[in-house]
Design a protein around this motif. Structure first.
Motif, PDB file in Angstrom:
ATOM      1  N   SER A 257       7.993  10.917  -9.876  1.00 19.87           N
ATOM      2  CA  SER A 257       7.958  10.078 -11.069  1.00 19.87           C
ATOM      3  C   SER A 257       8.844  10.635 -12.169  1.00 19.87           C
ATOM      4  N   SER A 258       9.254   9.731 -13.053  1.00 23.71           N
ATOM      5  CA  SER A 258       9.960  10.175 -14.258  1.00 23.71           C
ATOM      6  C   SER A 258       8.968  10.882 -15.180  1.00 23.71           C
ATOM      7  N   GLU A 259       9.477  11.695 -16.063  1.00 23.87           N
ATOM      8  CA  GLU A 259       8.612  12.431 -16.990  1.00 23.87           C
ATOM      9  C   GLU A 259       8.107  11.534 -18.124  1.00 23.87           C
ATOM     10  N   ASP A 260       8.963  10.638 -18.610  1.00 25.55           N
ATOM     11  CA  ASP A 260       8.593   9.869 -19.796  1.00 25.55           C
ATOM     12  C   ASP A 260       7.842   8.578 -19.458  1.00 25.55           C
ATOM     13  N   HIS A 261       7.997   8.059 -18.240  1.00 25.68           N
ATOM     14  CA  HIS A 261       7.328   6.814 -17.874  1.00 25.68           C
ATOM     15  C   HIS A 261       6.946   6.872 -16.386  1.00 25.68           C
ATOM     16  N   PRO A 262       5.958   7.682 -16.027  1.00 24.11           N
ATOM     17  CA  PRO A 262       5.618   7.884 -14.615  1.00 24.11           C
ATOM     18  C   PRO A 262       5.038   6.635 -13.966  1.00 24.11           C
ATOM     19  N   TRP A 263       5.144   6.618 -12.639  1.00 23.24           N
ATOM     20  CA  TRP A 263       4.701   5.470 -11.868  1.00 23.24           C
ATOM     21  C   TRP A 263       3.190   5.241 -11.937  1.00 23.24           C
ATOM     22  N   THR A 264       2.796   3.981 -11.884  1.00 20.31           N
ATOM     23  CA  THR A 264       1.508   3.552 -11.354  1.00 20.31           C
ATOM     24  C   THR A 264       1.853   2.730 -10.127  1.00 20.31           C
ATOM     25  N   LYS A 265       1.340   3.119  -8.960  1.00 21.32           N
ATOM     26  CA  LYS A 265       1.771   2.446  -7.738  1.00 21.32           C
ATOM     27  C   LYS A 265       0.613   2.279  -6.771  1.00 21.32           C
ATOM     28  N   ILE A 266       0.754   1.271  -5.911  1.00 20.13           N
ATOM     29  CA  ILE A 266      -0.253   0.948  -4.904  1.00 20.13           C
ATOM     30  C   ILE A 266       0.438   1.012  -3.558  1.00 20.13           C
ATOM     31  N   TRP A 267      -0.207   1.600  -2.543  1.00 24.27           N
ATOM     32  CA  TRP A 267       0.531   1.954  -1.342  1.00 24.27           C
ATOM     33  C   TRP A 267      -0.352   1.953  -0.096  1.00 24.27           C
ATOM     34  N   ILE A 268       0.321   1.906   1.064  1.00 21.23           N
ATOM     35  CA  ILE A 268      -0.347   2.034   2.344  1.00 21.23           C
ATOM     36  C   ILE A 268       0.565   2.782   3.303  1.00 21.23           C
ATOM     37  N   VAL A 269      -0.015   3.695   4.069  1.00 22.46           N
ATOM     38  CA  VAL A 269       0.705   4.460   5.096  1.00 22.46           C
ATOM     39  C   VAL A 269       0.127   4.075   6.448  1.00 22.46           C
ATOM     40  N   PHE A 270       1.001   3.769   7.412  1.00 21.88           N
ATOM     41  CA  PHE A 270       0.535   3.252   8.697  1.00 21.88           C
ATOM     42  C   PHE A 270       1.539   3.594   9.793  1.00 21.88           C
ATOM     43  N   LYS A 271       1.155   3.349  11.042  1.00 20.01           N
ATOM     44  CA  LYS A 271       2.048   3.605  12.171  1.00 20.01           C
ATOM     45  C   LYS A 271       1.594   2.759  13.355  1.00 20.01           C
ATOM     46  N   GLY A 272       2.402   2.748  14.421  1.00 16.54           N
ATOM     47  CA  GLY A 272       2.007   2.037  15.632  1.00 16.54           C
ATOM     48  C   GLY A 272       3.062   1.071  16.121  1.00 16.54           C
ATOM     49  N   ASP A 273       2.844   0.557  17.337  1.00 16.69           N
ATOM     50  CA  ASP A 273       3.807  -0.348  17.971  1.00 16.69           C
ATOM     51  C   ASP A 273       4.005  -1.634  17.170  1.00 16.69           C
ATOM     52  N   LEU A 274       2.920  -2.160  16.581  1.00 18.06           N
ATOM     53  CA  LEU A 274       3.042  -3.382  15.797  1.00 18.06           C
ATOM     54  C   LEU A 274       3.934  -3.147  14.582  1.00 18.06           C
TER      55      LEU A 274
END
Length: 282
Positions: A81-98
């Motif tokens: 993140s930046s120092e003066d305006h850091p992120w707010t973020k929503i995320w997902i980590v995944f894996k697999g053939d699909l």
């Protein structure tokens, strides 16, 4: 720094076509920094607010509010993140053939950032699914798989239509959601425009309000179901996400002038009258 994290790595099963590793929301600070090398993971991360840097496979990118950045397997990446305006973020980590199939089939290779692509409603639904206490891991995978498909298709369409005007973006949003229940607040959330702006611009461009356009085309689709399927009136109502059969029928009558049953009977009668009799054939 604060994070809401839902961790599923201990439930992963190679028999599933998709596995969710983690999902969550990060309220970053200036010390937020993640580095990985060559891991077999995919990730969608949507920036709700703030700025930051993504270094991935020799590219330096600057994800900011309303951007999506993508992490892919075997990549070397560092993000912070930046120092003066850091992120707010929503995320997902995944894996697999699909996951591998969806990325290869629908997304361009070596694409790591999609600018101005609002997927917040889909990501919020993933967090809702992840936080549910009454779901098995298998149920979670099924529901998240549907949401990931929606995200991939949304990103694909965004990349293909990123030169569309604002009015064309609104029309596309209405068209792709024609079987869903949709109101102007949903459209506003997906596209990042105010509701009043959407209504005014759409009417000026197409000569009809977004609501009237959406209702008209939903009824046109209902006509096709009435003519070309054996679905009953209630099943068509459910499929098109009307509140109930009565509301569907009253809306259909308001647009077409007759009830769905009358429309189906009338068209079927007309079709039968045009079939020539075989008894007098030469």
């Amino acid at each position: 720094m604060r994070e809401e994290i839902y961790n599923f790595w201990h439930m992963c099963d190679s028999a599933f076509p998709l596995n969710v590793i983690m999902s969550g929301i990060s309220y970053c600070d200036k010390n937020y920094r993640i580095e990985r090398h060559g891991e077999e993971l995919y990730s969608f991360e949507y920036i709700i607010d703030g700025n930051g840097v993504l270094e991935i496979n020799s590219q330096t990118l600057y994800p900011q509010k309303n951007d999506v950045y993508i992490l892919t397997p075997n990549s070397d990446h560092l993000y912070y993140s930046s120092e003066d305006h850091p992120w707010t973020k929503i995320w997902i980590v995944f894996k697999g053939d699909l996951a591998e199939y969806l990325f290869k089939r629908y997304l361009p290779a070596d694409t790591y950032i999609i600018k101005d692509c609002n997927i917040l409603s889909y990501m919020n639904e993933i967090i809702n699914i992840s936080s549910a206490r009454d779901k098995s891991y298998s149920e979670l995978i099924d529901e998240v798989s549907v949401m990931l498909l929606k995200i991939v298709l949304h990103v694909k369409n965004h990349l293909e239509h990123k030169m569309l005007s604002a009015a064309e973006q609104i029309k596309l949003c209405l068209d792709v959601n024609i079987e869903n229940r949709l109101d102007m607040n949903d459209v506003s959330t997906q596209l990042g425009y105010s509701k009043n702006y959407i209504i005014k611009l759409f009417r000026e461009t197409y000569g009809i309000t977004p609501y009237a356009y959406f209702r008209k085309h939903k009824i046109e689709l209902a006509k096709q179901y009435l003519l070309n399927t054996h679905l009953n009136i209630n099943e068509i109502s459910v499929k098109l996400n009307f509140a109930d059969q009565h509301y569907f029928s009253s809306t259909f009558r308001a647009v077409v002038g007759i009830s769905p049953s009358e429309y189906r009977r009338g068209k079927n009668k007309t079709a039968s009258q045009t079939i020539p009799s075989s008894s007098n054939s030469c």
